[in-house]
Design a protein around this motif. Structure first.
Motif, mmCIF file in Angstrom:
data_model
loop_
_atom_site.group_PDB
_atom_site.id
_atom_site.type_symbol
_atom_site.label_atom_id
_atom_site.label_comp_id
_atom_site.label_asym_id
_atom_site.label_seq_id
_atom_site.Cartn_x
_atom_site.Cartn_y
_atom_site.Cartn_z
ATOM 1 N N SER A 166 0.823 -1.203 0.000
ATOM 2 C CA SER A 166 0.000 0.000 0.000
ATOM 3 C C SER A 166 0.861 1.258 0.000
ATOM 4 C CB SER A 166 -0.921 -0.024 1.226
ATOM 5 O OG SER A 166 -1.623 1.179 1.311
ATOM 6 N N LEU A 167 1.887 1.279 0.832
ATOM 7 C CA LEU A 167 2.780 2.441 0.871
ATOM 8 C C LEU A 167 3.481 2.628 -0.467
ATOM 9 C CD1 LEU A 167 4.410 1.924 4.389
ATOM 10 C CD2 LEU A 167 2.840 3.748 3.743
ATOM 11 N N ALA A 168 3.915 1.500 -1.066
ATOM 12 C CA ALA A 168 4.643 1.586 -2.331
ATOM 13 C C ALA A 168 3.763 2.112 -3.460
ATOM 14 C CB ALA A 168 5.219 0.223 -2.701
ATOM 15 N N LEU A 169 2.433 2.020 -3.292
ATOM 16 C CA LEU A 169 1.529 2.560 -4.313
ATOM 17 C C LEU A 169 1.258 4.040 -4.088
ATOM 18 C CD1 LEU A 169 -0.951 -0.427 -4.505
ATOM 19 C CD2 LEU A 169 0.467 0.413 -6.370
ATOM 20 N N GLY A 170 1.880 4.601 -3.067
ATOM 21 C CA GLY A 170 1.720 6.028 -2.823
ATOM 22 C C GLY A 170 0.668 6.373 -1.796
ATOM 23 N N ALA A 171 0.186 5.365 -1.072
ATOM 24 C CA ALA A 171 -0.765 5.670 -0.007
ATOM 25 C C ALA A 171 -0.016 6.256 1.180
ATOM 26 C CB ALA A 171 -1.492 4.406 0.424
ATOM 27 N N THR A 172 -0.677 7.156 1.908
ATOM 28 C CA THR A 172 -0.057 7.659 3.124
ATOM 29 C C THR A 172 -0.194 6.594 4.205
ATOM 30 O OG1 THR A 172 -2.119 8.603 3.894
ATOM 31 C CG2 THR A 172 -0.710 10.027 2.561
ATOM 32 N N LYS A 173 0.478 6.836 5.293
ATOM 33 C CA LYS A 173 0.447 5.853 6.375
ATOM 34 C C LYS A 173 -0.983 5.647 6.885
ATOM 35 C CE LYS A 173 3.160 4.240 10.084
ATOM 36 N NZ LYS A 173 4.509 4.189 10.584
ATOM 37 N N TRP A 174 -1.693 6.749 7.053
ATOM 38 C CA TRP A 174 -3.050 6.623 7.588
ATOM 39 C C TRP A 174 -3.969 5.918 6.589
ATOM 40 C CZ3 TRP A 174 -6.054 5.637 11.198
ATOM 41 C CH2 TRP A 174 -7.426 5.909 11.148
ATOM 42 N N GLU A 175 -3.845 6.254 5.295
ATOM 43 C CA GLU A 175 -4.644 5.549 4.274
ATOM 44 C C GLU A 175 -4.361 4.052 4.324
ATOM 45 O OE1 GLU A 175 -5.070 8.911 0.722
ATOM 46 O OE2 GLU A 175 -3.250 7.727 0.896
ATOM 47 N N THR A 176 -3.084 3.726 4.494
ATOM 48 C CA THR A 176 -2.693 2.322 4.561
ATOM 49 C C THR A 176 -3.344 1.623 5.750
ATOM 50 O OG1 THR A 176 -0.597 2.798 3.501
ATOM 51 C CG2 THR A 176 -0.715 0.781 4.786
ATOM 52 N N ILE A 177 -3.294 2.265 6.886
ATOM 53 C CA ILE A 177 -3.878 1.661 8.091
ATOM 54 C C ILE A 177 -5.388 1.516 7.923
ATOM 55 C CG2 ILE A 177 -4.342 2.057 10.540
ATOM 56 C CD1 ILE A 177 -1.585 3.491 10.603
ATOM 57 N N ARG A 178 -6.016 2.580 7.407
ATOM 58 C CA ARG A 178 -7.469 2.597 7.305
ATOM 59 C C ARG A 178 -7.977 1.561 6.303
ATOM 60 N NH1 ARG A 178 -10.628 5.702 4.237
ATOM 61 N NH2 ARG A 178 -8.801 6.785 3.450
ATOM 62 N N THR A 179 -7.264 1.387 5.190
ATOM 63 C CA THR A 179 -7.800 0.514 4.145
ATOM 64 C C THR A 179 -7.181 -0.871 4.141
ATOM 65 O OG1 THR A 179 -6.164 1.376 2.600
ATOM 66 C CG2 THR A 179 -8.328 2.400 2.563
ATOM 67 N N ASN A 180 -5.969 -1.019 4.663
ATOM 68 C CA ASN A 180 -5.304 -2.308 4.524
ATOM 69 C C ASN A 180 -4.736 -2.902 5.799
ATOM 70 O OD1 ASN A 180 -5.385 -3.448 1.864
ATOM 71 N ND2 ASN A 180 -4.474 -1.530 1.192
ATOM 72 N N VAL A 181 -5.013 -2.304 6.933
ATOM 73 C CA VAL A 181 -4.585 -2.941 8.180
ATOM 74 C C VAL A 181 -5.802 -3.143 9.086
ATOM 75 C CG1 VAL A 181 -3.100 -2.787 10.197
ATOM 76 C CG2 VAL A 181 -2.292 -1.902 8.011
ATOM 77 N N LEU A 182 -6.497 -2.039 9.346
ATOM 78 C CA LEU A 182 -7.634 -2.086 10.262
ATOM 79 C C LEU A 182 -8.721 -3.085 9.830
ATOM 80 C CD1 LEU A 182 -7.991 -0.741 12.911
ATOM 81 C CD2 LEU A 182 -9.103 1.179 11.791
ATOM 82 N N PRO A 183 -9.146 -3.066 8.548
ATOM 83 C CA PRO A 183 -10.220 -3.998 8.171
ATOM 84 C C PRO A 183 -9.844 -5.459 8.399
ATOM 85 C CG PRO A 183 -9.861 -2.389 6.428
ATOM 86 C CD PRO A 183 -8.748 -2.210 7.423
#
Lengths: 282, 261
Positions: A166-183
């Protein structure tokens, strides 16, 4: 390894397991056996009369439910945010090690200590009075460590490959957590939280000093009201009532209602868990 | 070490590093690396495990930033811009510089959502536009025909090789200029490996590809230029043909002939 020794260990472990199941089974059976005859629609829908010797336990049910809702509303966001901070943002330093140690220590503090803290801090210092608000905050403090620890574990269990991708696609840390960690960790977070909330539902000591009313046959109007609560009501019927023997069936029925409430919570958690497991498998 | 004459006159140096030193805490992992990586070519990094080739690759999209306690000295320029300047936006950088990891890591979501993930976080909401990007990216990564009828199924139901091509499609979907690949085929069976290599061959004209590989035959097959790293230093960088036929350095020769590593 001899097969004989294997067998002995196998049966030993089995027996221990059966023993535990039997104890739990007996407790549940005892409560259902004695409680079911006294349980009726009137019992859960009416106000108590004559100091709890007659009538129902509606105010206690409503009291416990409102305490649970308030406790969840306070502890879940706080606990999950703390867990996200510890797992995703905080650097591994002596400071965070100390925070973790403090959290684990808090998880082991007896509930009456939380009750005293709630009395001193929320009821007296912040001047909330003996109220639902003070009770919810006290219960939330009590179960926060459980929620934080289990949520942090659930977050850490998410493979780091998802974060990297997710980070490598240019997501910010929070976007990464919200879309790909928390769920992906929600099922674990919910399971841990329900354990804590189940404990909050059954505790007597913290609410004894912060919210619970001895006998209050009416429903609360605001979060600054006192309420009756199931575990405290049970305690009073069992130890403080002048005719404790006479109200024995009512005690059992109250215990049964409390048990069903906690069971309902757990079932709800299991369904949510299954839902998220199905949605995000890895 | 690198003469300008190494590259044909019409190539741009898309990635340039000047005296790069890199540290994990107190441990220095890279020493004084100066290098020009040409645009729209395939450049392979080879070398034994722990030689720093993956670390060096992860410098180009600042993925090392996610590891606590790392530090970089020197200059890293992409299209002439110093990417380690404070003012440089790492989100913009990573849109330009895509990455494919060693272990294929599709999100546990649908195939469509995997590819659409990048465009979505960069603000594309229009459904038709997204569908177009997804189709194009999957076509480019040679996966479209295999998955076009099941875009809504979970990506984890794909085979290992398909998952890796999905990850390539996901990286292409944000429209990068540079594609970093960290041993993209090392966990795949030979057949899937060939497919990935073919795919790299198809992408070489449109993207600047930098690939880390353990497999020297792979480097020889797919790359235009090869850099050999050893113990954190760039030992030799040359046209792949030269490296594999007439290496200048003894260490390079020993490594590619299998005498160590």
């Amino acid at each position: 390894m001899s097969t004989g020794k294997e067998q002995v260990i196998y049966w030993l472990i089995r027996m221990v397991m059966y023993a535990i199941v039997m104890v739990i089974g007996y407790i549940i059976f005892d409560i259902v056996w004695h409680g079911l005859p006294a349980l009726s629609w009137d019992f859960i829908s009416q106000y108590p009369r004559k100091g709890g010797a007659e009538g129902g336990i509606l105010p206690a049910i409503v009291g416990t439910l409102s305490l649970l809702v308030g406790t969840i509303a306070v502890s879940l966001p706080l606990g999950i945010c703390s867990a996200i901070y510890l797992s995703e943002y905080a650097e591994q330093s002596r400071f965070t090690a100390m925070i973790r140690l403090a959290i684990i220590t808090l998880a082991g503090v007896p509930s009456i200590v939380y009750g005293l803290f709630g009395l001193g801090f929320f009821v007296l210092l912040l001047n909330f009075g003996t109220s639902i608000l003070a009770g919810c905050l006290t219960l939330a403090c009590m179960i926060l460590p459980t929620i934080i620890v289990s949520s942090e574990e659930a977050l850490r269990a998410v493979p780091s490959g998802y974060r990297d991708a997710s980070l490598a696609l240019g997501a910010t840390k929070w976007e990464t957590i919200r879309t790909n960690v928390l769920p992906y960790s929600l099922s674990g977070i919910i399971t841990g939280s329900i354990l804590g909330i189940g404990r909050a539902a059954g505790e007597t000591a913290p609410i004894l000093l912060t919210v619970a009313a001895f006998y209050l046959p009416r429903l609360p109007n605001s979060i600054f009201d006192q309420v009756m609560a199931l575990p405290y009501h049970l305690y009073i019927l069992a130890t403080q009532h002048p005719e404790a023997d006479k109200v024995l069936p009512l005690q059992y029925a109250t215990a049964l209602v409390l048990l069903l409430l906690v069971l309902g919570l757990s079932l709800g958690a299991i369904f949510i868990r299954i839902h998220f497991r199905k949605k995000y498998r890895w | 070490m690198v003469e300008t004459s190494l590259f044909p006159a019409d190539t741009d140096h898309v990635i340039t590093t000047r005296q790069v030193n890199f540290f994990y805490g107190a441990v220095q992992a890279l020493f004084d690396i100066t290098m020009d990586i040409p645009g729209r070519r395939v450049t392979a990094f080879i070398g034994p495990s722990g030689c720093g080739k993956s670390t060096f690759l992860r410098i180009f999209n600042r993925m090392n930033d996610t590891i606590a306690g790392t530090r970089l000295e020197g200059e890293v320029l992409i299209n002439g811009e110093d990417i380690y300047q404070k003012s440089n936006n790492v989100v913009h950088l990573r849109r330009k510089v895509g990455m494919v990891f060693q272990k294929s890591n599709p999100f546990p979501k649908s195939i469509f959502d995997n590819v659409a993930y990048g465009p979505r976080i960069h603000g594309i909401k229009d459904k038709q536009q997204l569908a177009g990007i997804v189709e194009q990216s999957l076509m480019r990564s040679a996966l479209w025909d295999e998955v076009k009828d099941r875009l809504e199924t979970n990506a984890l139901g794909l085979s290992g090789g398909q998952q890796q091509r999905l990850c390539i499609a996901r990286a292409l979907a944000v429209g990068p200029e540079i594609l970093l690949m960290d041993e993209p085929a090392s966990a795949l069976d030979p057949k899937s490996t060939i497919r990935i290599e073919d795919l790299i061959g198809e992408l070489r004209n449109d993207y600047t590809i930098v690939i880390v590989t353990h497999n020297m035959q792979q480097a020889a097959r797919i790359s235009d230029y090869t850099a050999f790293f050893y113990e954190g230093r760039l030992v030799e960088f040359n046209a792949t043909k030269k490296i594999f036929t007439k290496p200048r350095e003894k260490q390079t020769e020993d490594y590619i002939t299998g005498r160590f590593g």
